[in-house]
Design an enzyme around this catalytic site. Sequence first.
Site, short mmCIF file in Angstrom:
data_model
loop_
_atom_site.label_atom_id
_atom_site.label_comp_id
_atom_site.label_asym_id
_atom_site.label_seq_id
_atom_site.Cartn_x
_atom_site.Cartn_y
_atom_site.Cartn_z
N GLU A 123 0.87 -1.17 0.00
CA GLU A 123 0.00 0.00 0.00
C GLU A 123 0.92 1.23 0.00
OE1 GLU A 123 -2.81 0.35 3.23
OE2 GLU A 123 -3.59 2.22 2.41
N ARG A 176 5.44 -13.31 9.48
CA ARG A 176 6.06 -12.03 9.15
C ARG A 176 7.39 -11.93 9.86
NH1 ARG A 176 2.53 -7.95 9.36
NH2 ARG A 176 4.03 -6.33 9.77
N LYS A 218 4.88 0.23 9.61
CA LYS A 218 4.91 1.58 9.06
C LYS A 218 4.38 2.60 10.07
CE LYS A 218 3.01 0.15 5.18
NZ LYS A 218 2.49 -0.04 3.81
P1 ATP Z 1 2.97 -2.50 8.06
O1 ATP Z 1 2.45 -3.48 9.08
O2 ATP Z 1 4.37 -2.10 8.29
O3 ATP Z 1 2.06 -1.33 7.84
P2 ATP Z 1 1.78 -3.70 5.85
O4 ATP Z 1 1.65 -5.16 5.81
O5 ATP Z 1 0.56 -2.94 6.18
O6 ATP Z 1 2.99 -3.32 6.73
P3 ATP Z 1 1.80 -3.40 3.02
O7 ATP Z 1 2.27 -2.27 2.20
O8 ATP Z 1 0.37 -3.74 3.04
O9 ATP Z 1 2.31 -3.12 4.51
O10 ATP Z 1 2.66 -4.71 2.73
C1 ATP Z 1 3.07 -5.14 1.46
C2 ATP Z 1 3.47 -6.57 1.56
O11 ATP Z 1 4.57 -6.73 2.45
C3 ATP Z 1 2.35 -7.44 2.09
O12 ATP Z 1 2.23 -8.58 1.24
C4 ATP Z 1 2.79 -7.80 3.46
O13 ATP Z 1 2.35 -9.07 3.82
C5 ATP Z 1 4.31 -7.76 3.36
N1 ATP Z 1 4.91 -7.48 4.67
C6 ATP Z 1 4.74 -6.37 5.42
N2 ATP Z 1 5.39 -6.46 6.59
C7 ATP Z 1 6.01 -7.67 6.59
C8 ATP Z 1 6.85 -8.37 7.51
N3 ATP Z 1 7.18 -7.84 8.69
N4 ATP Z 1 7.30 -9.60 7.16
C9 ATP Z 1 6.97 -10.13 5.97
N5 ATP Z 1 6.19 -9.53 5.06
C10 ATP Z 1 5.70 -8.32 5.36
MG MG Z 2 -1.18 -3.56 4.87
#
Ligand code: ATP
Ligand code: MG
Length: 570
Positions: free
Chosen positions: A44, A269, A279
Amino acid sequence: MSDTIPADHNSALAPRRDFIREMVADDVANGHFGRAPATRFPPEPNGFLHMGHAKSICLNFGIAKEFGGTCNLRFDDTNPATEDVKYVEAIKRDIEWLGFQWDAEYYASDYFEKLYDIAEGLVRRDKAYVDSQTEQQIREGRGTVTTPGTPSVYRARSVEENLELLRRMRAGEFPDGAHVLRAKIDLAHPNMIMRDPLLLRIRHAHHYRRGNDWCIYPLYDFAHGLSDAIEGITRSLCTLEFKDSRDIYDWLVEEAGFVKPPTQIEFARLELDYTVLSKRKLLRLVNDGHVSGWDDPRMPTMAGLRRRGVRPDAIRAFADAVGVTRNKQRVEIGMFEHSIRDDLNMIVPRVLCVMNPIKVVLTNFPEGEVDELDASYYPHDVPLTGSRKVPFTRELYIDRDDFMEDPPKKFFRLAPGREVRLRYAYFITCQDVIKNDAGEIVELRCTYDPATRGGDSPDGRKVQGTLHWVSASHAVECEVRVYDRLFAQPDPDDVPDDQDFLTAINPQSLVRVTEAKIEPSVLRDAADTRYQFERVGYFWRDPDDSREDALVFNRIVGLRDSWAKQVTKK
Ligand code: ATP
Ligand code: MG
């Protein structure tokens, strides 16, 4: 830190077998999807990429590469409030920096019309309805894990009425929150997510790509799986929190009529000690001024790590070493530091930099004379060659920590009457200690042995210490920023209930050394040269703040685990 971590510089191509790769290998073997493995990385655009994303990138792009498939970059930009084109640009730059190239670039916001058509299709088949309850009524109507929900009074609306309301929702006739579109599934479903989940909601907001021309925004679960299906993804890799979303994912792609639709696989994760990978939390660090920005070298973001001097190779090697598991795991930061060190060790030149200088005067070295010594850039176990001259003169600097007036038994460095080797140069012996009126040591008077030029004694005399040094008249003064872990405890969230993760911040995460002295040869090097400062650590010039006449170096990583030492000392 373990020594068993493989030193793999080519993680993206290394054939590995984890449970996800096993499944993809099966897909290829049984031809189920009838197409090559297709993955996607779906960020995102509401923040910068961090190490957690890097794990997902290495996994998705790695699988595509290994199995001859494709990996798309899809921006999951269905939330107008927080998204911005500046994040889109930064994310693309970071993925390329990591060494990956997407096959196609897509935006979920380009699918709004398609998703709307799917929504109408669901309504026509009585699989979705417009609910006009308030948010709270909807929540209460869901029931609990132990009690079934109660249907909304609007659940019985006719197909015609639903269609008309949905069209008017799209036309912008209603204010935010007036109606939502819900799937008509089962209000007693054991999976709470399946109790008539929301699909579309009204939001009169400006979207960074669609402007103001769209006012019904899809919810994540509605947009995500269908976007995968539209793109022909085979396996949709996501983190464990989305396990409960798998049912709605499957329901939607089937109801929408996709043949051989993608299926979701969840993995743990990445959670890394001494930092936060979210984030939202990283944003707080920035907004509350705990760091200088998203690219502060202490941040676990790609921008921060890049500025610090970490190479993408180290991040890929680390992702590979961590692997993919089904169970939640925290990873020791020492393992990441090992990957960084391991990546740099065999490729960077060694130079001399004195962080905390004290003057040494060689009383038997002729004044005004300069002895240009040969100094190899690399130790014997590094398969690279190259050398420079380092000037040796009567007045030198060594590190204050390398001298003790009254040394304990195990101290093998300089002390009164003690002989040590100066790296690449000569043996010197400390003859006299000069102090100022306050009793502080300001200078060490030493003699050098001309017969030991190059660092060995012809009579086979041994010394126990070898020190780094610079010529006082040739040294270049520089600032060195010694970066350390951002938090003082492995899990920053492990704080009492009335506190938050910010209280766990490490106050020593940046130590600025302002009067370091470095050998002059570095002035000839490219600005992006990474070094090992001998006996100190790995460094490079800060890409933003360093200038030719005012050098600033960042510590990329220490030579060994200084943290463990500090903890045991107290
Ligand atoms: P955050 O929790 O930091 O806001 P998010 O998952 O909301 O991260 P996205 O931009 O939606 O952020 O994530 C893009 C991709 O990265 C998704 O497929 C998500 O599963 C993966 N991702 C995010 N954080 C991790 C993590 N700590 N380990 C593995 N994959 C991750
Ligand atoms: Mg997300």
